[in-house]
Design an enzyme around this catalytic site. Structure first.
Site, PDB file in Angstrom:
ATOM      1  N   ASP A 161       0.718  -1.431  -0.082  1.00  0.00           N
ATOM      2  CA  ASP A 161       0.074   0.076   0.094  1.00  0.00           C
ATOM      3  C   ASP A 161       0.924   1.312   0.011  1.00  0.00           C
ATOM      4  O   ASP A 161       0.531   2.141  -0.777  1.00  0.00           O
ATOM      5  CB  ASP A 161      -0.917  -0.098   1.278  1.00  0.00           C
ATOM      6  CG  ASP A 161      -1.423  -1.467   1.437  1.00  0.00           C
ATOM      7  OD1 ASP A 161      -1.984  -1.838   0.309  1.00  0.00           O
ATOM      8  OD2 ASP A 161      -1.526  -2.012   2.374  1.00  0.00           O
ATOM      9  N   HIS A 189      -4.831  -3.391   6.330  1.00  0.00           N
ATOM     10  CA  HIS A 189      -4.608  -3.464   4.979  1.00  0.00           C
ATOM     11  C   HIS A 189      -5.748  -3.920   4.088  1.00  0.00           C
ATOM     12  O   HIS A 189      -6.272  -5.211   4.061  1.00  0.00           O
ATOM     13  CB  HIS A 189      -3.507  -4.830   4.757  1.00  0.00           C
ATOM     14  CG  HIS A 189      -3.613  -5.344   3.230  1.00  0.00           C
ATOM     15  ND1 HIS A 189      -3.068  -4.452   2.292  1.00  0.00           N
ATOM     16  CD2 HIS A 189      -3.911  -6.251   2.775  1.00  0.00           C
ATOM     17  CE1 HIS A 189      -2.929  -5.172   1.053  1.00  0.00           C
ATOM     18  NE2 HIS A 189      -3.612  -6.133   1.238  1.00  0.00           N
TER      19      HIS A 189
END
Ligand code: NAX
Length: 327
Positions: A161, A189
């Site tokens: 990410d 996440h």
């Protein structure tokens, strides 16, 4: 020649495994002078174990100078034995019509077992990095089973990410991505994660001065980063694999390189508005190889606080689903 380190990898015959193992064996994860022994763990399924055999054959065929051994096993007690790093990639995927709660519980069972075994048989300096989803909660579950290894040894990956966010900022600003610094991922996440753009810099200037379209930062930027995994599945028909493997190389490499500042999901002690004892992405600084400290003191504005509250709620809800299991 240094002593080889033992790296256990679960889900070794899966998609991510196929991109990951060759990078580890080539020295990308632990450096060009660090020999490794790969301890590859697969589910006790004939097809998976056969595929693992093929992967091990290909590792042989690469003649990597740093690769000093390959263990293939479906027995995690063998796979985690004396491991210095345990990379928990394998997990049960969400099937059609499957509820999130069921996914959490099925994976909870796997990560309880793995957490206990790692604690029992891995090396004294063992570190654990969790990729298999839901990564943050799986990591919390594995850590909950450890008596010997302290919770800081267990981290979950949000580096993919971070890497995604870095590239999106560079593209928007029209600059080389190496000029984008200090973009950190907070929380889960999952699409709820928060890429904290207000602390990022581009060419040494605040990202919010370089990118003046603040509506883009708050809207499409956060959304693109959060939903990138889904966009890849829609385009490729398969989930992110090479980029996930690359992110795990970055995650571990950064954790063994003192001074590196990067995003890692770690046990919360209440900082940045996260509940204590959830595993949440936040900025850390690596202190000594394998150890880190959370960077404190980044100020959060109301927008950031509301994003963190949302991702924290998701983590707390996930924990509630598995609360009975980890008592
Ligand atoms: P694959 O389905 O290709 O491979 C998973 C492998 O794990 C399979 O070979 C399976 O047999 C094995 N496995 C299942 N249970 C196991 C167990 N108990 N012990 C050992 N092996 C076991 O999935 P892949 O694309 O490689 O993704 C692996 C995991 O990473 C998934 O949970 C996925 O959701 C997750 N991801 C996490 C990311 C992150 O940033 N944290 C990003 C990429 C990825 O989506």
């Amino acid at each position: 020649m240094k002593t080889p380190i033992r790296v256990a990898v679960t889900g070794a015959a899966g998609q991510i495994g196929y991109s990951l193992l060759f990078r580890i064996a080539s020295g990308a994860m632990f450096g060009p002078d660090q020999p490794v022994i790969l301890q590859l763990i697969e589910a006790p399924i004939e097809k998976a174990l056969k595929a693992l055999e093929g992967v091990a054959m290909e590792l042989d065929d690469c003649a990597f100078p740093l690769l000093k051994g390959v263990v293939q096993t479906s027995d995690p007690a063998v796979g985690f034995k004396d491991a210095n790093w345990c990379l928990l990639v394998g997990a049960k995927p969400r099937g059609p019509g499957m509820e999130r709660a069921d996914l959490l519980k099925d994976n909870g069972t796997i990560f309880i077992g793995q957490g206990r075994l790692i604690d029992a048989v891995a090396a004294a300096d063992a570190r654990v990095a969790v990729v298999g989803n839901p990564a943050n909660t799986n990591c919390m579950i594995a850590a909950s089973q450890a008596k010997r290894l302290t919770p800081d040894r267990f981290t979950a990956m949000v580096r993919l990410d971070q890497n995604r966010a870095q590239t999106q900022l560079a593209k928007k600003a029209g600059v080389d991505l190496t000029t984008v610094k200090d973009i950190f991922i907070y929380g889960n996440h999952s699409p709820s994660m928060f890429p904290a753009f207000a602390h990022a810099t581009i060419g040494g200037r605040p990202a919010t001065d370089v990118i003046t379209d603040h509506a883009w930062l708050q809207g499409p930027f956060c959304e693109t980063v959060g939903k990138r995994g889904g966009a890849i599945i829609a385009a490729r028909g398969l989930s992110s694999a090479a980029s996930a493997a690359n992110a795990l190389v970055d995650h571990v490499r950064s954790l063994v390189t003192p001074g590196t500042i990067h995003s890692v999901a770690v046990k919360s002690d209440g900082r940045y508005g996260f509940d204590a004892n959830v595993w949440a992405g936040m900025p850390v600084r690596t202190t000594t190889p394998g150890s880190y400290e959370v960077i404190t003191g980044y100020a959060m504005d109301d927008f950031a606080k509301s994003k963190i509250a949302a991702t924290n709620k998701e983590l707390v809800d996930e924990r509630a689903f598995v609360a009975e299991m980890i008592k």
